[in-house]
Design a protein around this motif. Structure first.
Motif, PDB file in Angstrom:
ATOM      1  N   ASP A 160     -11.664  -0.473  -1.537  1.00  0.00           N
ATOM      2  CA  ASP A 160     -10.809   0.246  -0.592  1.00  0.00           C
ATOM      3  C   ASP A 160      -9.514   0.700  -1.256  1.00  0.00           C
ATOM      4  OD1 ASP A 160      -9.820   1.022   2.138  1.00  0.00           O
ATOM      5  OD2 ASP A 160      -8.385  -0.580   1.701  1.00  0.00           O
ATOM      6  N   TRP A 161      -8.901  -0.183  -2.039  1.00  0.00           N
ATOM      7  CA  TRP A 161      -7.664   0.187  -2.725  1.00  0.00           C
ATOM      8  C   TRP A 161      -7.899   1.304  -3.732  1.00  0.00           C
ATOM      9  CZ3 TRP A 161      -2.513  -2.023  -3.136  1.00  0.00           C
ATOM     10  CH2 TRP A 161      -2.214  -2.904  -2.103  1.00  0.00           C
ATOM     11  N   ARG A 175       0.792  -1.227   0.000  1.00  0.00           N
ATOM     12  CA  ARG A 175       0.000   0.000   0.000  1.00  0.00           C
ATOM     13  C   ARG A 175       0.835   1.293   0.000  1.00  0.00           C
ATOM     14  NH1 ARG A 175      -5.674  -1.152   1.731  1.00  0.00           N
ATOM     15  NH2 ARG A 175      -5.876   0.987   2.496  1.00  0.00           N
ATOM     16  N   ARG A 189     -16.037  -5.541  -5.650  1.00  0.00           N
ATOM     17  CA  ARG A 189     -16.983  -5.016  -4.664  1.00  0.00           C
ATOM     18  C   ARG A 189     -18.188  -5.941  -4.661  1.00  0.00           C
ATOM     19  NH1 ARG A 189     -20.372   0.635  -3.777  1.00  0.00           N
ATOM     20  NH2 ARG A 189     -20.511   0.360  -1.517  1.00  0.00           N
ATOM     21  N   THR A 231     -10.201   3.603  -3.716  1.00  0.00           N
ATOM     22  CA  THR A 231     -10.621   4.872  -3.112  1.00  0.00           C
ATOM     23  C   THR A 231      -9.594   5.441  -2.139  1.00  0.00           C
ATOM     24  OG1 THR A 231     -11.882   3.671  -1.411  1.00  0.00           O
ATOM     25  CG2 THR A 231     -13.079   4.398  -3.381  1.00  0.00           C
ATOM     26  N   ARG A 232      -8.733   4.572  -1.567  1.00  0.00           N
ATOM     27  CA  ARG A 232      -7.811   5.029  -0.534  1.00  0.00           C
ATOM     28  C   ARG A 232      -6.335   4.885  -0.882  1.00  0.00           C
ATOM     29  NH1 ARG A 232     -10.461   5.349   4.568  1.00  0.00           N
ATOM     30  NH2 ARG A 232     -12.606   4.560   4.509  1.00  0.00           N
ATOM     31  N   ASN A 243      -9.593  -4.007  -4.865  1.00  0.00           N
ATOM     32  CA  ASN A 243     -10.943  -3.834  -4.318  1.00  0.00           C
ATOM     33  C   ASN A 243     -11.283  -2.357  -4.150  1.00  0.00           C
ATOM     34  OD1 ASN A 243      -9.806  -2.940  -1.856  1.00  0.00           O
ATOM     35  ND2 ASN A 243      -9.893  -4.973  -0.952  1.00  0.00           N
TER      36      ASN A 243
END
Length: 208
Positions: free
Chosen positions: A132-133, A102, A154, A135-136, A130
């Motif tokens: 989370d990856w 990350r 998702r 968007t973040r 996914n």
């Protein structure tokens, strides 16, 4: 028109590819490699079986920290051995899940894409992560050009509608507990997004 696919590894028992095809599955991404040395020994036999049944196969690499060039070479070797770098196959896919990547994920993906194109002369690369990856962590505009296709996981039960948008978002993995004829137990199911079809996911030769 939505096209449907699966992605499978050694954890999945695919016992009848004709049944898979008859159940409306048109493409399958098969786990080939992980890191710089691990090989999924099940995928070699699956490629000809999928092709015979009319399911378009492709290969994916599970990214690990460390030597990106070594991972690309490892992946390309297995893609080449399986015949998955030919036009008409599903484009190579990079699977970004390892949490330790990350902090430098964008640099990793950018280097991976550049080296893949240099080693294979294939321009189209699929990048899986996914919600989370996306968007973040990942910033696709940093490393994605028009030949990159994004693949999002998702599990919202709404195939082709992941609730996140990007112009290059082409595939939605909408469940990890899908049922498909010819596959024992659960399997990841995928659907194309928007105007993208399976034709937009296929190998294309690199052009400078």
């Amino acid at each position: 028109m939505t096209d449907y696919g699966i992605d499978v590894s050694h954890w999945n028992n695919v016992f009848d590819w004709y049944a898979v095809s008859d159940d409306g599955i048109g493409f399958a991404s098969l786990k080939l490699t992980e890191g710089t040395g691990w090989i999924d020994s099940t995928s070699g036999d699956r490629v000809p079986a999928a092709l015979d049944a009319g399911v378009i196969p492709g290969g994916y690499h599970f990214a690990r920290p460390g030597d990106v060039a070594g991972q690309v070479d490892h992946f390309v070797g297995q893609l080449d051995e399986a015949g998955l770098l030919s036009p008409g196959c599903l484009a190579p896919m990079l699977d970004m899940e390892d949490a330790s990547l990350r902090p430098y994920a964008d640099d990793y993906v950018g280097e991976f894409i550049e080296l893949m194109r240099d080693r294979t002369e294939v321009s189209r690369i699929l990048v899986y992560a996914n919600l989370d990856w996306y968007t973040r962590v990942l910033r696709p505009d940093y490393w994605a050009d028009d030949e990159v296709r994004l693949w999002i996981a998702r599990y919202n039960g709404d195939p082709g509608n992941p609730g996140w948008e990007h112009p290059l978002l082409a595939v939605h993995q909408h469940t990890q507990t899908g049922k498909v004829s010819g596959v024992a137990g659960n399997v990841d199911r995928n659907a194309t997004v928007g105007d993208f079809t399976v034709d937009d996911l296929l190998v294309e030769e690199y052009a400078d």
